[in-house]
Motif scaffolding. Sequence first.
Motif, mmCIF file in Angstrom:
data_model
loop_
_atom_site.group_PDB
_atom_site.id
_atom_site.type_symbol
_atom_site.label_atom_id
_atom_site.label_comp_id
_atom_site.label_asym_id
_atom_site.label_seq_id
_atom_site.Cartn_x
_atom_site.Cartn_y
_atom_site.Cartn_z
ATOM 1 N N TYR A 223 48.583 49.324 -9.221
ATOM 2 C CA TYR A 223 48.719 50.769 -9.407
ATOM 3 C C TYR A 223 49.900 51.113 -10.308
ATOM 4 O O TYR A 223 49.887 52.122 -11.024
ATOM 5 C CB TYR A 223 48.837 51.483 -8.058
ATOM 6 C CG TYR A 223 50.118 51.228 -7.307
ATOM 7 C CD1 TYR A 223 51.233 52.039 -7.493
ATOM 8 C CD2 TYR A 223 50.212 50.185 -6.395
ATOM 9 C CE1 TYR A 223 52.408 51.814 -6.793
ATOM 10 C CE2 TYR A 223 51.375 49.957 -5.693
ATOM 11 C CZ TYR A 223 52.469 50.765 -5.895
ATOM 12 O OH TYR A 223 53.629 50.529 -5.211
ATOM 13 N N PHE A 226 48.671 50.311 -13.846
ATOM 14 C CA PHE A 226 47.740 51.352 -14.263
ATOM 15 C C PHE A 226 48.482 52.622 -14.656
ATOM 16 O O PHE A 226 48.151 53.266 -15.669
ATOM 17 C CB PHE A 226 46.756 51.635 -13.137
ATOM 18 C CG PHE A 226 45.735 52.682 -13.480
ATOM 19 C CD1 PHE A 226 44.718 52.420 -14.378
ATOM 20 C CD2 PHE A 226 45.792 53.947 -12.897
ATOM 21 C CE1 PHE A 226 43.776 53.385 -14.703
ATOM 22 C CE2 PHE A 226 44.860 54.922 -13.210
ATOM 23 C CZ PHE A 226 43.841 54.642 -14.121
ATOM 24 N N ALA A 227 49.480 53.003 -13.869
ATOM 25 C CA ALA A 227 50.257 54.200 -14.183
ATOM 26 C C ALA A 227 51.015 54.025 -15.492
ATOM 27 O O ALA A 227 51.124 54.967 -16.290
ATOM 28 C CB ALA A 227 51.231 54.498 -13.049
ATOM 29 N N GLU A 228 51.539 52.833 -15.720
ATOM 30 C CA GLU A 228 52.252 52.578 -16.979
ATOM 31 C C GLU A 228 51.297 52.655 -18.154
ATOM 32 O O GLU A 228 51.648 53.172 -19.228
ATOM 33 C CB GLU A 228 52.916 51.209 -16.907
ATOM 34 C CG GLU A 228 53.824 50.898 -18.085
ATOM 35 C CD GLU A 228 54.534 49.573 -17.929
ATOM 36 O OE1 GLU A 228 55.460 49.304 -18.727
ATOM 37 O OE2 GLU A 228 54.174 48.793 -17.016
ATOM 38 N N ALA A 229 50.067 52.164 -17.974
ATOM 39 C CA ALA A 229 49.064 52.222 -19.050
ATOM 40 C C ALA A 229 48.642 53.654 -19.340
ATOM 41 O O ALA A 229 48.271 53.985 -20.479
ATOM 42 C CB ALA A 229 47.853 51.380 -18.660
ATOM 43 N N LYS A 230 48.698 54.524 -18.348
ATOM 44 C CA LYS A 230 48.346 55.932 -18.536
ATOM 45 C C LYS A 230 49.445 56.698 -19.251
ATOM 46 O O LYS A 230 49.247 57.844 -19.639
ATOM 47 C CB LYS A 230 48.080 56.589 -17.189
ATOM 48 C CG LYS A 230 46.753 56.184 -16.566
ATOM 49 C CD LYS A 230 46.562 56.880 -15.227
ATOM 50 C CE LYS A 230 46.546 58.384 -15.375
ATOM 51 N NZ LYS A 230 46.310 59.079 -14.078
ATOM 52 N N VAL A 232 52.658 57.232 -17.954
ATOM 53 C CA VAL A 232 53.582 57.930 -17.054
ATOM 54 C C VAL A 232 55.014 57.666 -17.523
ATOM 55 O O VAL A 232 55.378 56.535 -17.857
ATOM 56 C CB VAL A 232 53.398 57.436 -15.597
ATOM 57 C CG1 VAL A 232 54.439 58.076 -14.676
ATOM 58 C CG2 VAL A 232 51.990 57.753 -15.114
#
Length: 331
Positions: A223, A226-230, A232
Amino acid sequence: MRYVINRFGFFVLSLWAAITINFILPRLMPGNPADAMFAKFQGQLTPAAIDAMKKAYGIGQSNLWQQYMDYLHGLFTFNWGLSFMQYPTPVSDIIKSSVPWTLGLVGISTLISVFLGTTLGVYISWKRKGLLDNTLPIVSMIFQAMPYFWMALLFVFIFGFKLEWFPLSHGYDPSLTPGWNGSFLYSMLSHAFLPGLTLLLGSLSGWIVGMRNNMINTLGEDYVTFAEAKGVRTSRLMFSYAARNAILPQLTSFAIAIGNVVSGSILTEQVFSYPGIGNQLTSAVTSQDFPMIQASFLLIAISVLVANLIVDLLYSRLDPRIRTGGLSHEG
C-alpha cells in the motif's frame, strides 16, 4: 465495543490481583513490621511500647479477612498507614510529596525521549544509508549500553564537581521557598537537568532503532508502494501512510515506559539524591519501612496497569484490524 469491555474487565481483574498480592506478601514474612522495626532497639523499649505500636498500626488486632477488609477500606480512602522511618507521618503524605518530583523528572524525560527518538527513527529510515542513519543508532547505543548509575556518577563528577555547571544533589536549593517564582523554577530546572539528561540518553536508542526498523518494514508494504506510485506527496506518505502504522508496535513499549514513570529510575534518583518516589523506596527498603514499601509497590503496579489499559484503547482506535477482527468474531 466488545474489545473495550474485555479490556476493562481484564484491567479490573488484574487490579484486584495486584491489590490482593500486595496485601498477602508482607503477611507471609516471618514476624511482623513492628518487631522488625524495634529489633534494633532491643532492651530499650518496653513490651507495652511495642504493643502500643502494634495497635497504632493495626497489627494482630483481627483475623486475616478483617485485615483484608480494613486494607481495602484504607486503600480507597488513601489511609495507607504510618511510615516507620518518618513516624508518625502518613505514607500517603510522603507519596504525595514525592510523586510530583518523579512525574516531573522521569515523565518529561520519557516523553522527550519517545518523541525525539520516534521522530529521528522516522527520518533516518526515510534517508537510509545517510550520515545520520550510519552514525546516530551507534552513538545512541553506546549511551544505552552504559549503566544508568555509572552515567549519572560520570555527569555528577564532570558537570557538577569539576566544572560546577550544575548542582550535585537534591531537587532545588534548600535556601529557597518552593513556589511559582523565577528563582525557584530556575533552581528546580538546574537540579533536574543532569538526572533528566541521564534518563534521556539512556533510553533514546531504543526508540530510534525500534522506530527505524518498524518504518523500514512498513515502507516495503504494497500500500505504501502504491501510494508512492500515485504521486502522494512525501510528507503525507511518510507520516500518514508509513509512520502511522509503524508506530503501533512502539505503543506497547510506550505503555511500559509510562507505567514505569511512577517507580522512577531508582538508581539515578539515588545518585542525585533527588526527592522522588524511587529515592523514597530505596530508603524504605533500607529502613524496613513496610507500609511505605507496600504502598510504593502498589502504586507502581497500578500505574503499569493503567498505562497498558490506555494503550489497549488507543490500539482499538489506531489499528482498524482490531475493530474489524472483533466484529467478525462476534458474527
